[in-house]
Design an enzyme around this catalytic site. Structure first.
Site, PDB file in Angstrom:
ATOM      1  CG  ASP A 169    -102.843  15.872 -31.916  1.00  0.00           C
ATOM      2  OD1 ASP A 169    -103.643  15.185 -31.261  1.00  0.00           O
ATOM      3  OD2 ASP A 169    -103.007  16.128 -33.127  1.00  0.00           O
ATOM      4  N   GLY A 170    -101.072  18.305 -34.185  1.00  0.00           N
ATOM      5  CA  GLY A 170    -101.776  19.343 -34.950  1.00  0.00           C
ATOM      6  C   GLY A 170    -100.841  20.165 -35.812  1.00  0.00           C
TER       7      GLY A 170
ATOM      8  CG  MET B  17    -109.500  15.909 -27.963  1.00  0.00           C
ATOM      9  SD  MET B  17    -109.185  16.363 -29.653  1.00  0.00           S
ATOM     10  CE  MET B  17    -108.884  14.737 -30.350  1.00  0.00           C
TER      11      MET B  17
ATOM     12  CG  MET C 198    -104.273  19.812 -27.927  1.00  0.00           C
ATOM     13  SD  MET C 198    -104.287  18.394 -29.021  1.00  0.00           S
ATOM     14  CE  MET C 198    -104.924  19.104 -30.529  1.00  0.00           C
TER      15      MET C 198
ATOM     16  CB  SER D  67    -104.261  16.800 -43.075  1.00  0.00           C
ATOM     17  OG  SER D  67    -103.558  17.678 -42.217  1.00  0.00           O
TER      18      SER D  67
ATOM     19  CG  HIS E 188    -105.995  13.229 -28.176  1.00  0.00           C
ATOM     20  ND1 HIS E 188    -105.675  14.139 -29.157  1.00  0.00           N
ATOM     21  CD2 HIS E 188    -106.348  13.945 -27.080  1.00  0.00           C
ATOM     22  CE1 HIS E 188    -105.836  15.381 -28.678  1.00  0.00           C
ATOM     23  NE2 HIS E 188    -106.233  15.278 -27.414  1.00  0.00           N
TER      24      HIS E 188
ATOM     25  N   GLY F 202    -110.239  19.677 -32.204  1.00  0.00           N
ATOM     26  CA  GLY F 202    -111.564  19.486 -32.802  1.00  0.00           C
ATOM     27  C   GLY F 202    -111.524  19.143 -34.270  1.00  0.00           C
ATOM     28  CG  PHE F 203    -112.412  20.900 -36.720  1.00  0.00           C
ATOM     29  CD1 PHE F 203    -112.623  21.810 -35.680  1.00  0.00           C
ATOM     30  CD2 PHE F 203    -113.511  20.271 -37.287  1.00  0.00           C
ATOM     31  CE1 PHE F 203    -113.911  22.103 -35.236  1.00  0.00           C
ATOM     32  CE2 PHE F 203    -114.800  20.557 -36.851  1.00  0.00           C
ATOM     33  CZ  PHE F 203    -115.000  21.474 -35.825  1.00  0.00           C
ATOM     34  N   GLY F 204    -108.895  18.278 -37.938  1.00  0.00           N
ATOM     35  CA  GLY F 204    -107.597  18.118 -38.595  1.00  0.00           C
ATOM     36  C   GLY F 204    -107.399  19.249 -39.597  1.00  0.00           C
TER      37      GLY F 204
ATOM     38  CG  HIS G  79    -103.018  10.298 -32.246  1.00  0.00           C
ATOM     39  ND1 HIS G  79    -102.443  10.455 -31.001  1.00  0.00           N
ATOM     40  CD2 HIS G  79    -103.933  11.293 -32.360  1.00  0.00           C
ATOM     41  CE1 HIS G  79    -102.979  11.510 -30.403  1.00  0.00           C
ATOM     42  NE2 HIS G  79    -103.879  12.030 -31.194  1.00  0.00           N
TER      43      HIS G  79
ATOM     44  CG  ASP H 209    -107.007  13.017 -32.914  1.00  0.00           C
ATOM     45  OD1 ASP H 209    -106.357  13.024 -33.968  1.00  0.00           O
ATOM     46  OD2 ASP H 209    -106.517  13.330 -31.807  1.00  0.00           O
TER      47      ASP H 209
ATOM     48  CG  MET I  17    -112.660  14.829 -31.513  1.00  0.00           C
ATOM     49  SD  MET I  17    -112.604  15.833 -33.019  1.00  0.00           S
ATOM     50  CE  MET I  17    -110.847  15.747 -33.369  1.00  0.00           C
TER      51      MET I  17
ATOM     52  CB  SER J  99    -104.218  11.736 -36.392  1.00  0.00           C
ATOM     53  OG  SER J  99    -105.614  11.928 -36.213  1.00  0.00           O
TER      54      SER J  99
HETATM   55  C1  DX5 Z   1    -107.320  18.096 -33.420  1.00  0.00           C
HETATM   56  C2  DX5 Z   1    -106.767  16.775 -33.859  1.00  0.00           C
HETATM   57  C3  DX5 Z   1    -105.752  17.025 -34.968  1.00  0.00           C
HETATM   58  C4  DX5 Z   1    -105.269  15.770 -35.631  1.00  0.00           C
HETATM   59  C5  DX5 Z   1    -104.056  16.050 -36.497  1.00  0.00           C
HETATM   60  O1  DX5 Z   1    -108.247  17.885 -32.411  1.00  0.00           O
HETATM   61  O2  DX5 Z   1    -106.147  16.132 -32.737  1.00  0.00           O
HETATM   62  O3  DX5 Z   1    -104.658  17.725 -34.398  1.00  0.00           O
HETATM   63  O4  DX5 Z   1    -104.945  14.839 -34.712  1.00  0.00           O
HETATM   64  O5  DX5 Z   1    -104.487  16.900 -37.445  1.00  0.00           O
HETATM   65  P1  DX5 Z   1    -103.529  17.413 -38.618  1.00  0.00           P
HETATM   66  O6  DX5 Z   1    -102.264  16.574 -38.604  1.00  0.00           O
HETATM   67  O7  DX5 Z   1    -104.350  17.203 -39.858  1.00  0.00           O
HETATM   68  O8  DX5 Z   1    -103.274  18.843 -38.291  1.00  0.00           O
HETATM   69 ZN    ZN Z   2    -104.875  13.843 -31.076  1.00  0.00          ZN
END
Ligand code: DX5
Ligand code: ZN
Length: 216
Positions: A175-176, A68, A137, A198, A66, A142-144, A33, A35, A37, A8
């Protein structure tokens, strides 16, 4: 079962994005990927079509977008034009999901639906046969860099069994919070595609990290 790693770029170095894309091109990643938002569907704003257009000029892997965002129908055509090979929309953002999936497929690309952590697999019962992929998910979007939600393993197993009966070619993407530990359990549970941000971009050896994730 496929074993695809989808870095991502949310966690990439945006001061040197071209270098990170070239790393992904050289790596064993299967997708890139994105993301996207909008600050409305999720409490964060990331990036949009201009970033995807520029990455598409140098990318040598399919662009896995993706969304969002609220009202994805309004922008699907623009994301396809920008270079998307797969578009994932959120079940929770689509009033007419069947029409949205048809819209994506009629533009000649792969269609995927994403479920937030609280949304049960059962909601896909009457759309699963239309899908090329389902994205689960494993964090709240919303956040990595967030903590992995353990219930995801059960959801992957449930979805795998559902897909085997109704649409065996449909991929499962997660994802996540993906790392070596969660990634192995996800592959063992039936996932095909792991999105990692990350864990890859904070690593000193991102290409090796991608290779190691693929063989978990
Ligand atoms: C959340 C994002 C995250 C990202 C991956 O909205 O979609 O899940 O892609 O984040 P990491 O791998 O840092 O958890
Ligand atoms: Zn994603």
């Amino acid at each position: 079962m496929s074993r695809i790693i989808a870095p991502s770029i949310l966690s990439a170095d945006f001061n040197n994005l071209g270098n990170d894309i070239e790393m992904i091109n050289r790596s064993e990643a299967g997708f890139i990927h994105f993301d996207v938002m909008d600050g409305v569907f999720v409490p964060n704003i990331s990036f949009g079509i201009p970033v995807i257009e520029h990455v598409n000029k140098i990318a040598r892997k399919p662009l896995d977008v993706h969304l969002m965002i609220v009202n994805p129908d309004a922008l699907i055509g623009s994301f396809v034009k920008a270079g998307a090979s797969i578009i994932t929309v959120h079940y929770e953002a689509c009033t007419h999901l069947h029409r949205t999936i048809q819209h994506i497929k009629n533009l000649g690309i792969k269609a995927s639906v994403c479920l937030n952590p609280h949304t049960p697999i059962a909601v896909l019962e009457d759309i699963i046969t239309e899908l090329d992929m389902v994205l689960l998910m494993s964090v709240n979007p919303g956040f990595g860099g967030q903590a992995f939600i353990e219930n995801t393993y059960k959801k992957v197993r449930q979805l795998k069994s559902f897909i085997e009966k109704s649409n065996p070619d449909c991929l499962i993407e997660v994802d996540g919070g993906v790392n070596y530990e969660t990634g192995k359990k996800l592959f063992d549970s039936g996932a095909d595609v792991l999105v990692a941000g990350s864990f890859i971009f904070k690593s000193n050896q991102p290409e090796e990290t991608i290779r190691n994730l693929k063989i978990l």
